[in-house]
Design an enzyme around this catalytic site. Structure first.
Site, short mmCIF file in Angstrom:
data_model
loop_
_atom_site.label_atom_id
_atom_site.label_comp_id
_atom_site.label_asym_id
_atom_site.label_seq_id
_atom_site.Cartn_x
_atom_site.Cartn_y
_atom_site.Cartn_z
N HIS A 1 33.75 -23.35 -3.90
CA HIS A 1 33.30 -23.85 -2.60
C HIS A 1 32.86 -25.32 -2.66
O HIS A 1 32.76 -25.97 -1.63
CB HIS A 1 32.25 -22.93 -1.98
CG HIS A 1 30.87 -23.10 -2.51
ND1 HIS A 1 30.43 -22.47 -3.64
CD2 HIS A 1 29.81 -23.83 -2.06
CE1 HIS A 1 29.17 -22.81 -3.86
NE2 HIS A 1 28.77 -23.63 -2.92
N LYS B 1 18.15 -24.16 -11.68
CA LYS B 1 17.40 -23.49 -10.59
C LYS B 1 15.94 -23.89 -10.72
O LYS B 1 15.49 -24.30 -11.79
CB LYS B 1 17.51 -21.97 -10.76
CG LYS B 1 18.96 -21.48 -10.72
CD LYS B 1 19.24 -20.66 -9.49
CE LYS B 1 20.65 -20.13 -9.47
NZ LYS B 1 21.44 -20.62 -8.34
N ARG C 1 32.99 0.36 0.10
CA ARG C 1 32.95 1.80 -0.20
C ARG C 1 32.09 2.60 0.77
O ARG C 1 32.37 3.75 1.04
CB ARG C 1 32.43 2.01 -1.63
CG ARG C 1 33.54 1.85 -2.65
CD ARG C 1 33.02 1.99 -4.03
NE ARG C 1 32.03 0.97 -4.31
CZ ARG C 1 31.58 0.65 -5.52
NH1 ARG C 1 32.03 1.31 -6.57
NH2 ARG C 1 30.70 -0.29 -5.69
N HIS D 1 31.85 -25.56 -10.58
CA HIS D 1 31.52 -26.58 -9.58
C HIS D 1 31.38 -27.99 -10.18
O HIS D 1 31.95 -28.95 -9.69
CB HIS D 1 30.22 -26.23 -8.86
CG HIS D 1 30.21 -24.88 -8.21
ND1 HIS D 1 31.33 -24.33 -7.63
CD2 HIS D 1 29.24 -23.96 -8.05
CE1 HIS D 1 31.02 -23.14 -7.14
NE2 HIS D 1 29.76 -22.89 -7.38
C1 BG6 Z 1 27.12 -20.60 -6.28
C2 BG6 Z 1 26.27 -20.10 -7.40
O1 BG6 Z 1 28.46 -20.68 -6.69
O2 BG6 Z 1 26.67 -21.88 -5.88
C3 BG6 Z 1 24.81 -20.04 -6.97
O3 BG6 Z 1 26.70 -18.81 -7.80
C4 BG6 Z 1 24.36 -21.37 -6.42
O4 BG6 Z 1 23.97 -19.66 -8.04
C5 BG6 Z 1 25.34 -21.89 -5.37
O5 BG6 Z 1 23.09 -21.19 -5.82
C6 BG6 Z 1 25.00 -23.31 -5.00
O6 BG6 Z 1 25.80 -23.72 -3.93
P1 BG6 Z 1 25.35 -24.90 -2.96
O7 BG6 Z 1 26.50 -25.07 -2.06
O8 BG6 Z 1 24.10 -24.44 -2.28
O9 BG6 Z 1 25.06 -26.08 -3.84
#
Ligand code: BG6
Length: 484
Positions: free
Chosen positions: A175, A337, A46, A237
């Site tokens: 990811h 975390k 934006r 994940h």
């Molecule tokens: C993300 C989360 O999808 O994955 C984050 O939203 C997290 O909170 C991150 O820190 C962790 O990814 P990686 O690849 O560092 O383990």
């Protein structure tokens, strides 16, 4: 191996994800000649930046997040020419789309729309793309997690985007599936009959999947406080890693064969009642503590709000997979975390010997699959202790580090996934039914917590989580990896 010229449109182009992950990933793949100068990365947000301002910002970001590649000024400058910036509030009915329409004038090119925005905008953005006639036969849609906040909202989003894109053109990104170590589970299991033979309750007494982080919520408090560890990491994940670890062999590596097998695992997870949630799920929130060398504050202080938050920054779950392969093996999944170490790993604990001829019996062996920070394997086996008098046995560790064996080219999982979306290979993306099955399994946990039927336990930053997470395993006579 170069991909055809493409137009890659990113909505949410001034956000953290675009700057820290997407553009650095593109730069590295460009440097590796995986695509050529005809590609266009069309960045939409934006803010009324000029293209020059935006490119300067991108250049700064790339020097920070892909320094090893961005230090080549020639590559960086060529790459910046591919980046176009278009200010556009795509959700407003009267916005001017003509610049984007002009940029996408060639309908024969591959076209990818990447929505790095709030999920609430996914359906309205797709409707707007359709209204402006931008969805071609070659168009693909990439959606970031989270897909919704529960089963109902996920279904709404899937229905909403499904009106405009066929399921085969929708790429839901996770990811973790882009991580080499996660993909390597396929090679490890289905390329090594010796391991696959062990891969069941017959040989494995329990499995642990850990994704621990040392970072706190940082500046993401507004998002995270609405989400929590269960939605942010577990629903997507960790469940995906579990699927890759526990599934049966797919008929092939095709997207649907893989996803059919993963779906079977999700559907075989033992459903939870509220009572089971209380017995098998631990939720925690970090308090102030020493994390590494640093004294850090509590989650509540990180949020900087006066109100108290009930959001979990840690979750551990004990579950079972109701199949003949796994029925007798508990799976423990945890993520948090501000934990003691940044580590993503899987531990497969072997069953003990039924009878031992040795006077001392070391603990049964295990296979540790390390996904981060360094990809590797460690196989703990019983060995003769050469130093000891008489015949004593103790554990020894067989280690393999991927870095030592292979030249690792993809530094970040987004590098692989972005180009897979361009190529039209959805194998490492999540299908609609997988997302919905994951939410369905997570729902009773959300419901139990909503009614506050299980406690939110504090744990000091820099620790391995709440004390009761130990008890969760102790009940089965098991230990978390750090306690073994
Ligand atoms: C993300 C989360 O999808 O994955 C984050 O939203 C997290 O909170 C991150 O820190 C962790 O990814 P990686 O690849 O560092 O383990």
């Amino acid at each position: 191996n170069q991909v055809d010229p493409f137009d890659f449109v990113i909505f949410g182009a001034t956000g953290d994800l675009t700057m820290r992950k997407l553009l650095p990933a593109f730069l590295r793949r460009f440097h590796a000649k995986e695509f050529a100068d005809e590609a266009r990365i069309i960045c939409i947000a934006r803010s009324a930046h000029s293209e020059d301002d935006y490119r300067q910002q991108v250049s700064k970001t790339l020097r920070e997040f892909a320094p090893e590649t961005a230090k080549s000024t020639a590559t960086l400058n060529r790459f910046l020419k591919l980046v176009q910036y278009i200010p556009l509030d795509a959700t407003k009915a009267n916005s001017d789309w003509s610049d984007l329409e002009k940029a996408l004038a060639d309908p024969t090119r591959i076209r990818v729309f990447y929505l790095a925005t709030s999920p609430a905008l996914y359906s309205p953005l797709c409707a707007a793309l359709s209204k402006h006639d931008l969805i071609t036969d070659k168009a693909r849609l990439v959606l970031e997690k989270p897909i919704g906040v529960d089963f109902t909202t996920a279904t709404e989003i899937n229905d909403g985007v499904g009106k405009f894109f066929h399921e085969s053109a929708i790429y839901r990104i996770d990811h973790y599936l882009g991580k080499e170590g996660v993909q390597n589970l396929l090679a490890l299991r289905f390329g090594n009959p010796v391991l696959e033979k062990l891969w069941s309750s017959d040989a494995i007494s329990h499995v642990q999947i850990t994704a621990a982080e040392t970072v706190g919520v940082g500046t993401r408090g507004a998002y995270y406080d609405e989400s929590g560890a269960l939605r942010d990491m577990m629903q997507n994940h960790l469940l995906q890693v579990l699927c890759m670890l526990a599934m049966d062999a797919p008929a092939s590596l095709s997207a649907d064969d893989l996803r059919n097998e993963k779906l079977k695992v999700l559907n075989a997870l033992r459903p939870m009642t509220s009572e089971m949630v209380r017995q098998n799920v631990i939720r925690g929130q970090y308090t102030a503590g020493l994390c590494g060398q640093e004294n850090v504050c509590s989650y509540q202080d990180d949020l900087g709000k006066d109100r108290t938050s009930n959001t979990e920054t840690y979750v551990a779950i004990r579950t079972k997979i109701r199949t003949s392969r796994w029925g007798n093996t508990p799976f423990y999944l945890r993520t948090g975390k501000r934990m003691a170490a940044k580590t993503t790993e899987i531990v497969l604990q072997f069953r003990p010997q039924i009878w031992s001829i040795f006077s001392n019996t070391p603990s049964p062996g295990r296979l540790v699959i390390r996904i981060a920070p360094e990809e590797g394997l460690s196989l703990v086996l019983a060995s003769k202790d050469p130093g000891a008098g008489g015949f004593r046995v103790r554990n020894a560790d067989l280690q393999m580090l991927y870095n030592d064996q292979f030249n690792i080219t993809y530094r970040d999982s987004y590098e692989r996934l972005l180009l897979d979306a361009v190529r039209g290979n959805p194998a490492l993306f999540i299908r609609r039914d997988e997302v919905e099955a994951s939410w369905r399994w997570v729902e009773p946990i959300l419901a139990t917590w909503r009614e506050d039927l299980s406690p939110l336990e504090p744990y000091p930053a820099g620790s391995w989580g709440p004390a009761s997470a130990r008890i969760l395993l102790a009940r089965d006579g098991a230990l978390w990896h750090e306690d073994m």
